[in-house]
Design a protein around this motif. Structure first.
Motif, PDB file in Angstrom:
ATOM      1  N   SER A 160      39.358  33.950  30.984  1.00  0.00           N
ATOM      2  CA  SER A 160      38.650  35.009  31.852  1.00  0.00           C
ATOM      3  C   SER A 160      37.298  34.420  32.207  1.00  0.00           C
ATOM      4  O   SER A 160      36.854  34.701  33.135  1.00  0.00           O
ATOM      5  CB  SER A 160      38.886  36.200  30.947  1.00  0.00           C
ATOM      6  OG  SER A 160      37.997  36.270  30.017  1.00  0.00           O
ATOM      7  N   VAL A 162      37.604  40.732  37.445  1.00  0.00           N
ATOM      8  CA  VAL A 162      37.156  39.719  36.721  1.00  0.00           C
ATOM      9  C   VAL A 162      36.142  39.951  35.502  1.00  0.00           C
ATOM     10  O   VAL A 162      36.182  39.592  34.453  1.00  0.00           O
ATOM     11  CB  VAL A 162      36.628  38.762  37.759  1.00  0.00           C
ATOM     12  CG1 VAL A 162      35.953  37.503  37.139  1.00  0.00           C
ATOM     13  CG2 VAL A 162      37.577  38.252  38.611  1.00  0.00           C
ATOM     14  N   ARG A 195      38.856  34.503  42.449  1.00  0.00           N
ATOM     15  CA  ARG A 195      39.175  34.372  40.961  1.00  0.00           C
ATOM     16  C   ARG A 195      40.035  33.187  40.707  1.00  0.00           C
ATOM     17  O   ARG A 195      40.195  32.672  39.475  1.00  0.00           O
ATOM     18  CB  ARG A 195      39.839  35.487  40.182  1.00  0.00           C
ATOM     19  CG  ARG A 195      41.359  35.704  40.704  1.00  0.00           C
ATOM     20  CD  ARG A 195      41.902  37.087  40.024  1.00  0.00           C
ATOM     21  NE  ARG A 195      43.297  37.250  40.666  1.00  0.00           N
ATOM     22  CZ  ARG A 195      43.511  37.788  41.875  1.00  0.00           C
ATOM     23  NH1 ARG A 195      42.437  38.169  42.719  1.00  0.00           N
ATOM     24  NH2 ARG A 195      44.827  37.886  42.266  1.00  0.00           N
ATOM     25  N   CYS A 226      34.935  30.830  38.599  1.00  0.00           N
ATOM     26  CA  CYS A 226      35.558  30.519  39.882  1.00  0.00           C
ATOM     27  C   CYS A 226      35.042  31.561  40.814  1.00  0.00           C
ATOM     28  O   CYS A 226      34.843  31.304  42.116  1.00  0.00           O
ATOM     29  CB  CYS A 226      36.954  30.717  39.729  1.00  0.00           C
ATOM     30  SG  CYS A 226      37.433  29.022  38.911  1.00  0.00           S
ATOM     31  N   TYR A 227      35.050  32.991  40.280  1.00  0.00           N
ATOM     32  CA  TYR A 227      34.617  33.907  41.394  1.00  0.00           C
ATOM     33  C   TYR A 227      33.091  33.642  41.854  1.00  0.00           C
ATOM     34  O   TYR A 227      32.934  34.016  42.956  1.00  0.00           O
ATOM     35  CB  TYR A 227      34.699  35.422  40.649  1.00  0.00           C
ATOM     36  CG  TYR A 227      34.735  36.369  41.588  1.00  0.00           C
ATOM     37  CD1 TYR A 227      35.689  36.916  42.175  1.00  0.00           C
ATOM     38  CD2 TYR A 227      33.346  37.043  41.747  1.00  0.00           C
ATOM     39  CE1 TYR A 227      35.398  37.855  43.453  1.00  0.00           C
ATOM     40  CE2 TYR A 227      33.129  38.075  42.835  1.00  0.00           C
ATOM     41  CZ  TYR A 227      34.290  38.424  43.471  1.00  0.00           C
ATOM     42  OH  TYR A 227      33.917  39.388  44.502  1.00  0.00           O
ATOM     43  N   ARG A 266      37.596  32.391  35.066  1.00  0.00           N
ATOM     44  CA  ARG A 266      37.933  33.048  36.360  1.00  0.00           C
ATOM     45  C   ARG A 266      36.489  33.710  36.831  1.00  0.00           C
ATOM     46  O   ARG A 266      36.321  33.683  38.114  1.00  0.00           O
ATOM     47  CB  ARG A 266      38.821  34.263  35.943  1.00  0.00           C
ATOM     48  CG  ARG A 266      40.398  33.591  35.905  1.00  0.00           C
ATOM     49  CD  ARG A 266      41.215  34.299  35.458  1.00  0.00           C
ATOM     50  NE  ARG A 266      41.329  35.848  36.184  1.00  0.00           N
ATOM     51  CZ  ARG A 266      42.264  36.651  36.317  1.00  0.00           C
ATOM     52  NH1 ARG A 266      43.504  36.198  35.935  1.00  0.00           N
ATOM     53  NH2 ARG A 266      42.258  37.893  36.960  1.00  0.00           N
ATOM     54  N   ASN A 279      48.134  32.266  35.374  1.00  0.00           N
ATOM     55  CA  ASN A 279      48.080  33.750  34.716  1.00  0.00           C
ATOM     56  C   ASN A 279      49.187  33.934  33.866  1.00  0.00           C
ATOM     57  O   ASN A 279      48.766  34.431  32.963  1.00  0.00           O
ATOM     58  CB  ASN A 279      48.608  34.398  36.185  1.00  0.00           C
ATOM     59  CG  ASN A 279      47.436  34.550  37.333  1.00  0.00           C
ATOM     60  OD1 ASN A 279      46.267  34.630  36.787  1.00  0.00           O
ATOM     61  ND2 ASN A 279      47.813  34.848  38.320  1.00  0.00           N
TER      62      ASN A 279
END
Length: 196
Positions: A180, A115, A193, A186-187, A183, A38
């Protein structure tokens, strides 16, 4: 004697359908990695903000007097200014969101919305910057062969600097878009996220 009816209906045994979900466990190493990830997004957003703001300021101050050309007389330079100003505002908002996420550990919006919001807007604004700076580059190249740049060389140099700063802003916005996008993946895969 107990009735076998109670055992058949699940008398003393808990039902497997009413279990509480177990919370995700994150070790301190995982939390440090997430904070680092982050923080990296925050650094990219800060750099995109700085370069886009500098580009729009350079373009807005590109005026040397009544006999010099003005940046707002050229459509492509107005596009460069507007796109960089919009991206600077967006990056400022996203920096606040990143600081919120680092400090609280939660997203500002619901996780799925955050996300997709980050990824979608990063993509749109990156392409906006790329198209604006490409248009500015084409105009700057065209102006170099005309009397505009020979009469007022500082106007052309400052326009070139503004366009170059816009491309740097695009680079850092593109890098934050990659993160992003990671992320989002990943989500989709994990339901979170976080990749860990």
């Amino acid at each position: 004697m107990r009735s076998p009816q109670a055992l058949r209906n699940g008398g003393d045994t808990p039902s497997p359908h009413h279990r509480l979900p177990t919370p995700h466990f994150h070790s301190t190493v995982t939390l440090r990695k997430l904070r680092r990830f982050n923080s990296l997004i925050l650094v990219f957003r800060l750099a995109a903000f700085a370069f886009s703001l500098a580009s729009s300021v350079f373009m807005a101050t590109n005026y040397r007097g009544s006999d010099s050309p003005r940046w707002f007389d050229f459509d492509a330079f107005r596009f460069v200014f507007a796109a960089n100003a919009i991206v600077a505002l967006y990056s400022l908002f996203e920096m606040g969101v990143s600081v919120w996420e680092i400090s609280t550990g939660a997203t500002l919006f619901p996780e799925i919305l955050q996300v997709w919001f980050d990824f979608g807007h990063d993509q749109v604004f990156a392409y906006l910057l790329l198209s604006a700076d490409s248009a500015g580059t084409a105009l700057a190249k065209t102006l170099k062969g005309t009397a505009t740049c020979t009469a007022s060389n500082s106007f052309c140099v400052q326009s070139d600097i503004s366009v170059a700063l816009g491309f740097a802003g695009f680079l850092f916005l593109g890098l934050s878009s990659l993160l992003s996008g990671f992320r989002v993946v990943c989500y989709i895969i994990n339901g979170s996220r976080f990749h860990l």
